[in-house]
Design a protein around this motif. Structure first.
Motif, short mmCIF file in Angstrom:
data_model
loop_
_atom_site.label_atom_id
_atom_site.label_comp_id
_atom_site.label_asym_id
_atom_site.label_seq_id
_atom_site.Cartn_x
_atom_site.Cartn_y
_atom_site.Cartn_z
N ALA A 82 0.83 -1.21 0.00
CA ALA A 82 0.00 0.00 0.00
C ALA A 82 0.86 1.25 0.00
O ALA A 82 0.57 2.23 -0.70
CB ALA A 82 -0.93 -0.01 1.21
N ARG A 83 1.95 1.23 0.77
CA ARG A 83 2.85 2.40 0.82
C ARG A 83 3.53 2.62 -0.53
O ARG A 83 3.65 3.77 -0.99
CB ARG A 83 3.90 2.22 1.92
N ASP A 84 3.97 1.55 -1.16
CA ASP A 84 4.61 1.68 -2.47
C ASP A 84 3.65 2.29 -3.49
O ASP A 84 4.04 3.11 -4.32
CB ASP A 84 5.09 0.32 -2.97
N LEU A 112 -8.78 8.21 3.05
CA LEU A 112 -7.88 9.34 3.25
C LEU A 112 -7.13 9.23 4.57
O LEU A 112 -5.91 9.45 4.62
CB LEU A 112 -8.67 10.66 3.21
N ALA A 113 -7.82 8.85 5.64
CA ALA A 113 -7.17 8.73 6.95
C ALA A 113 -6.17 7.58 6.96
O ALA A 113 -5.02 7.75 7.38
CB ALA A 113 -8.23 8.52 8.03
N LEU A 114 -6.60 6.42 6.48
CA LEU A 114 -5.71 5.25 6.47
C LEU A 114 -4.52 5.49 5.54
O LEU A 114 -3.37 5.19 5.90
CB LEU A 114 -6.49 4.02 6.04
N GLY A 115 -4.77 6.03 4.35
CA GLY A 115 -3.69 6.28 3.41
C GLY A 115 -2.67 7.26 3.95
O GLY A 115 -1.46 7.09 3.75
N THR A 116 -3.12 8.30 4.64
CA THR A 116 -2.20 9.29 5.21
C THR A 116 -1.32 8.67 6.28
O THR A 116 -0.11 8.95 6.36
CB THR A 116 -2.99 10.48 5.78
N LEU A 117 -1.89 7.83 7.12
CA LEU A 117 -1.10 7.16 8.16
C LEU A 117 -0.07 6.22 7.54
O LEU A 117 1.06 6.11 8.03
CB LEU A 117 -2.01 6.39 9.11
N ILE A 118 -0.45 5.53 6.46
CA ILE A 118 0.49 4.64 5.77
C ILE A 118 1.60 5.45 5.13
O ILE A 118 2.79 5.09 5.19
CB ILE A 118 -0.25 3.79 4.72
N GLN A 119 1.24 6.54 4.48
CA GLN A 119 2.21 7.37 3.76
C GLN A 119 3.22 8.02 4.71
O GLN A 119 4.42 8.08 4.40
CB GLN A 119 1.49 8.46 2.97
N CYS A 120 2.77 8.50 5.85
CA CYS A 120 3.58 9.40 6.68
C CYS A 120 4.29 8.74 7.86
O CYS A 120 5.26 9.33 8.38
CB CYS A 120 2.70 10.52 7.23
N PHE A 121 3.86 7.55 8.28
CA PHE A 121 4.37 7.01 9.53
C PHE A 121 4.74 5.53 9.41
O PHE A 121 4.11 4.77 8.66
CB PHE A 121 3.33 7.16 10.64
N ASP A 122 5.77 5.15 10.15
CA ASP A 122 6.06 3.75 10.41
C ASP A 122 5.32 3.36 11.69
O ASP A 122 5.31 4.12 12.66
CB ASP A 122 7.57 3.53 10.59
N TRP A 123 4.74 2.17 11.68
CA TRP A 123 3.89 1.76 12.80
C TRP A 123 4.58 0.70 13.64
O TRP A 123 5.26 -0.20 13.13
CB TRP A 123 2.58 1.17 12.29
N GLU A 124 4.37 0.79 14.93
CA GLU A 124 4.84 -0.24 15.85
C GLU A 124 3.77 -0.48 16.89
O GLU A 124 3.30 0.47 17.55
CB GLU A 124 6.14 0.19 16.54
N THR A 142 -7.98 -2.06 24.32
CA THR A 142 -7.70 -0.88 23.52
C THR A 142 -6.35 -1.07 22.85
O THR A 142 -5.37 -1.40 23.50
CB THR A 142 -7.68 0.40 24.38
N MET A 143 -6.29 -0.86 21.53
CA MET A 143 -5.06 -1.04 20.78
C MET A 143 -4.26 0.25 20.79
O MET A 143 -4.79 1.33 20.53
CB MET A 143 -5.39 -1.44 19.35
N GLN A 144 -2.97 0.12 21.10
CA GLN A 144 -2.07 1.26 21.13
C GLN A 144 -0.96 1.08 20.11
O GLN A 144 -0.40 -0.01 19.97
CB GLN A 144 -1.48 1.44 22.53
N ILE A 145 -0.65 2.16 19.41
CA ILE A 145 0.32 2.14 18.32
C ILE A 145 1.31 3.29 18.50
O ILE A 145 0.93 4.38 18.93
CB ILE A 145 -0.37 2.28 16.95
N VAL A 146 2.56 3.04 18.17
CA VAL A 146 3.55 4.12 18.03
C VAL A 146 3.62 4.48 16.55
O VAL A 146 3.90 3.62 15.71
CB VAL A 146 4.94 3.70 18.54
N PHE A 147 3.34 5.73 16.23
CA PHE A 147 3.43 6.22 14.85
C PHE A 147 4.70 7.06 14.74
O PHE A 147 4.76 8.19 15.24
CB PHE A 147 2.21 7.06 14.48
N ARG A 148 5.72 6.50 14.07
CA ARG A 148 6.99 7.21 13.90
C ARG A 148 7.03 7.89 12.53
O ARG A 148 6.85 7.23 11.51
CB ARG A 148 8.17 6.24 14.01
N PRO A 149 7.26 9.20 12.49
CA PRO A 149 7.31 9.90 11.20
C PRO A 149 8.38 9.31 10.29
O PRO A 149 9.50 9.04 10.71
CB PRO A 149 7.64 11.34 11.60
N ARG A 150 8.03 9.10 9.01
CA ARG A 150 9.00 8.61 8.03
C ARG A 150 10.00 9.72 7.70
O ARG A 150 9.63 10.89 7.55
CB ARG A 150 8.29 8.21 6.74
N LYS A 151 11.25 9.34 7.56
CA LYS A 151 12.27 10.33 7.21
C LYS A 151 11.96 11.00 5.88
O LYS A 151 12.18 12.20 5.70
CB LYS A 151 13.64 9.66 7.16
#
Length: 429
Positions: free
Chosen positions: A254-256, A377-389, A411-420
């Motif tokens: 999806a990111r590609d 739009l929300a899911l695509g933006t999170l995929i585009q901009c962040f690495d997930w853990e 409750t699911m918790q995620i770390v969203f790290r900005p992509r370089k």
């Protein structure tokens, strides 16, 4: 055992079209594409009605979802399809969705690399703000209210107010009558026309059709938007995040696709969605597997008809087991596996009545197009901009601010790290 599982077990014994009784009420249960198609094409008008139950007679009878089929419902549906969920309105409100999704991305970007985010709350704030801006022109949540204990208590209060069984309080909660005072001057210019929110539109219609657009009807429409317009999107987004974080190959694919069609120098927007076929495949597969609507709202026959060769008497309740349909190995190969590639394009393959997460026929959810755009739009933006853990799942008891403990849930918790690669674009938000 969940009710839809129990009905599925009965279908395994008696077949995918079977008849039973709930007390004195006759019930038809179906879970095959052919039977669903027969009900919502040839017999669509017959099954366009909703049953009236004593427990919901006062609460839901005036809503678009539960009101009986007839002139009143047709007026509600006409307003919903022409003024709220029309192609023109969805296009007109694309800026709202883009702004709120980017506000979410900015919030995650400024929180840092190690901050755990509670996903359900994140998506609730996003969707609620979008619906509120569409309805009233103003967002509800500002800043980081959820970071404080006071903010979390208020947030839980709102969630309980806008969720069953507290729905009757919605009309009292939303101060829409204040908007009437702000409309002292008529809206005439084209620019102002585009900025009109749903309340403005309804108040204008109230002036020309006061017998239909009463204050009670306006409250009902607002309630449907704020309740129905948030819950499905939240659960679908949360399920999609859960699936993708467990399937890194699909996440990377999806990111590609986003990188190839949007690039890494700007954030995606509503206009990019038509180019992201695989993202839509992910959403379709999430809607198939996800827990959003295992049973669509119950229909009721208004006269005798025939379904699957069986006579169905007048007044029969119709239950469509979408969970059984979406997990049927005879309909879907490897139904328990997350395989977005089973859908073939931007709109998915021609699945017909094999995939009906928003219902079907004239009582289908009119907000499907809006919900799909918001989710994409929300899911695509999170995929585009962040690495997930993924963080640890917490078992938390919800509260309503009055010391009453709600049922415990994970409750699911995620770390969203900005992509370089997206740091420059994110830093400009």
């Amino acid at each position: 055992m969940p009710f839809h599982h129990a009905l599925h077990n009965l279908s395994q014994k008696y077949g995918p079209v079977f008849f039973l009784w709930f007390g004195w009420r006759p019930v038809l249960v179906i879970s095959t594409p052919s039977a669903i198609e027969e009900c919502f094409t040839k017999n669509d008008i017959i099954f366009a009605n909703r049953p009236v139950f004593p427990s919901t007679r006062l609460l839901e009878k005036d809503s678009l979802v539960m009101s009986p089929y007839g002139p009143y419902w047709r007026n509600l549906r006409r307003f919903a399809t022409s003024e709220i969920f029309s192609s023109a309105r969805i296009q007109m409100t694309s800026r709202i969705r883009t702004d709120e999704v980017r506000c979410l991305a900015k919030k995650l970007f400024t929180r840092g690399n190690r901050k755990l985010v509670e996903v359900n709350s994140l998506f609730y704030v996003l969707t609620f703000n979008i619906m509120m801006k569409m309805v009233s022109g103003e967002r509800y949540f500002e800043g980081d209210e959820l970071e404080s204990e006071k903010g979390r208590v208020e947030f839980n209060d709102i969630k309980q107010t806008f969720a069953p069984p507290s729905r009757p309080a919605v009309g009292d909660f939303f101060p829409f009558l204040e908007r009437r005072k702000k409309r002292s001057c008529p809206v005439t210019e084209e620019g102002d026309e585009k900025r009109k929110n749903i309340i403005d539109v309804m108040l204008m219609l109230q002036e020309s059709e006061p017998e239909f657009y009463t204050d009670a009807v306006i409250k009902t429409i607002i309630k449907v938007m704020l309740v129905g317009g948030t819950e499905t999107s939240i659960t679908t987004l949360e399920a999609a995040v859960s699936f993708l974080i467990s399937h890194p190959n699909e996440f990377n694919k999806a990111r590609d696709e986003i990188d190839s069609n949007v690039g890494q120098y700007r954030l995606m927007d509503d206009g990019d969605l038509s180019k992201l076929a695989y993202l839509h495949c992910i959403i379709n597969e999430t809607l198939r597997l996800g827990p959003t609507v295992p049973l669509i709202p119950i229909h009721e026959s208004s006269r005798e008809c025939v379904v699957g060769g069986f006579g169905v008497p007048n007044g029969t309740l119709l239950i469509v087991n979408t969970w059984a349909l979406h997990n049927d190995p005879g309909v879907w190969g490897d139904p328990t596996l997350f395989k977005p590639e089973r859908f073939g394009g931007v709109e998915g393959e021609k699945v017909g009545f094999k995939l009906i997460p928003f219902g079907s026929g004239r009582r289908a959810c009119p907000g499907e197009s809006l919900a799909r755009r918001l989710i994409a739009l929300a899911l695509g933006t999170l995929i585009q901009c962040f690495d997930w853990e993924k963080g640890e799942e917490n078992l938390e008891g919800g509260g309503n601010g009055n010391g009453k403990k709600m049922e415990e849930e994970k409750t699911m918790q995620i770390v969203f790290r900005p992509r370089k690669a997206l740091m420059d674009a994110l830093s400009e938000l």
